[in-house]
Motif scaffolding. Structure first.
Motif, PDB file in Angstrom:
ATOM      1  N   MET A   2       0.842  -1.198   0.000  1.00  0.00           N
ATOM      2  CA  MET A   2       0.000   0.000   0.000  1.00  0.00           C
ATOM      3  C   MET A   2       0.873   1.242   0.000  1.00  0.00           C
ATOM      4  O   MET A   2       1.808   1.358   0.774  1.00  0.00           O
ATOM      5  CB  MET A   2      -0.900   0.017   1.233  1.00  0.00           C
ATOM      6  CG  MET A   2      -1.991  -1.015   1.170  1.00  0.00           C
ATOM      7  SD  MET A   2      -3.113  -0.937   2.577  1.00  0.00           S
ATOM      8  CE  MET A   2      -3.722   0.715   2.515  1.00  0.00           C
ATOM      9  N   PHE A   6      -3.691   3.512  -0.595  1.00  0.00           N
ATOM     10  CA  PHE A   6      -4.420   2.743  -1.609  1.00  0.00           C
ATOM     11  C   PHE A   6      -3.859   1.336  -1.708  1.00  0.00           C
ATOM     12  O   PHE A   6      -2.647   1.142  -1.683  1.00  0.00           O
ATOM     13  CB  PHE A   6      -4.320   3.405  -2.987  1.00  0.00           C
ATOM     14  CG  PHE A   6      -4.972   4.757  -3.049  1.00  0.00           C
ATOM     15  CD1 PHE A   6      -6.349   4.876  -3.012  1.00  0.00           C
ATOM     16  CD2 PHE A   6      -4.209   5.899  -3.148  1.00  0.00           C
ATOM     17  CE1 PHE A   6      -6.951   6.124  -3.072  1.00  0.00           C
ATOM     18  CE2 PHE A   6      -4.793   7.141  -3.202  1.00  0.00           C
ATOM     19  CZ  PHE A   6      -6.177   7.262  -3.167  1.00  0.00           C
ATOM     20  N   ARG A   7      -4.745   0.372  -1.853  1.00  0.00           N
ATOM     21  CA  ARG A   7      -4.260  -0.990  -2.059  1.00  0.00           C
ATOM     22  C   ARG A   7      -3.811  -1.150  -3.504  1.00  0.00           C
ATOM     23  O   ARG A   7      -4.209  -0.370  -4.374  1.00  0.00           O
ATOM     24  CB  ARG A   7      -5.328  -2.006  -1.707  1.00  0.00           C
ATOM     25  CG  ARG A   7      -6.497  -2.063  -2.657  1.00  0.00           C
ATOM     26  CD  ARG A   7      -7.457  -3.185  -2.243  1.00  0.00           C
ATOM     27  NE  ARG A   7      -8.586  -3.258  -3.113  1.00  0.00           N
ATOM     28  CZ  ARG A   7      -8.630  -3.963  -4.239  1.00  0.00           C
ATOM     29  NH1 ARG A   7      -7.603  -4.676  -4.616  1.00  0.00           N
ATOM     30  NH2 ARG A   7      -9.709  -3.964  -4.989  1.00  0.00           N
ATOM     31  N   ARG A   8      -3.018  -2.159  -3.745  1.00  0.00           N
ATOM     32  CA  ARG A   8      -2.519  -2.422  -5.088  1.00  0.00           C
ATOM     33  C   ARG A   8      -3.696  -2.785  -5.999  1.00  0.00           C
ATOM     34  O   ARG A   8      -4.541  -3.594  -5.646  1.00  0.00           O
ATOM     35  CB  ARG A   8      -1.527  -3.574  -5.056  1.00  0.00           C
ATOM     36  CG  ARG A   8      -0.921  -3.852  -6.387  1.00  0.00           C
ATOM     37  CD  ARG A   8       0.256  -4.806  -6.230  1.00  0.00           C
ATOM     38  NE  ARG A   8       0.815  -5.039  -7.534  1.00  0.00           N
ATOM     39  CZ  ARG A   8       0.856  -6.213  -8.133  1.00  0.00           C
ATOM     40  NH1 ARG A   8       0.373  -7.277  -7.515  1.00  0.00           N
ATOM     41  NH2 ARG A   8       1.378  -6.335  -9.314  1.00  0.00           N
ATOM     42  N   ASP A  13      -8.496  -5.895 -12.330  1.00  0.00           N
ATOM     43  CA  ASP A  13      -9.489  -5.406 -11.369  1.00  0.00           C
ATOM     44  C   ASP A  13     -10.345  -4.303 -11.994  1.00  0.00           C
ATOM     45  O   ASP A  13     -11.559  -4.268 -11.807  1.00  0.00           O
ATOM     46  CB  ASP A  13      -8.803  -4.879 -10.107  1.00  0.00           C
ATOM     47  CG  ASP A  13      -8.040  -5.951  -9.358  1.00  0.00           C
ATOM     48  OD1 ASP A  13      -8.484  -7.113  -9.348  1.00  0.00           O
ATOM     49  OD2 ASP A  13      -6.984  -5.613  -8.774  1.00  0.00           O
TER      50      ASP A  13
END
Length: 84
Positions: A2, A6-8, A13
């Motif tokens: 992160m 924000f997450r990866r 996605d």
């Protein structure tokens, strides 16, 4: 990992989210298939069909016609006869 809170996020996605939003907004699965470039409709249907909420509601609403036909009246008569 992160960064900045924000997450990866992978490209896939974003692709999946886009397809899900298209379906949620009433775009037909066949059109989503073409947009995603799936060669086989089954790939799109198996991956995203569970998200087609509007189709479930439309199917349920389509069944309401039976209450307006003689089928429903015959069923009510049969149930009344069985009760007496």
């Amino acid at each position: 990992m992160m960064r900045n809170g924000f997450r990866r996020l992978r490209f896939h996605d974003l692709r999946h989210s886009s397809a899900s939003l298209l379906i949620a907004n009433g775009i037909l699965l066949k059109q989503v298939q073409e947009w995603l470039g799936h060669s086989d409709f089954a790939i799109t249907a198996n991956t995203y069909a569970h998200l087609d909420f509007s189709a479930k509601h439309e199917a349920a609403n389509a069944m309401t016609w039976i209450g307006k036909t003689s089928l429903a009246k015959n069923n009510e008569t049969s149930q009344a006869e069985m009760a007496s």
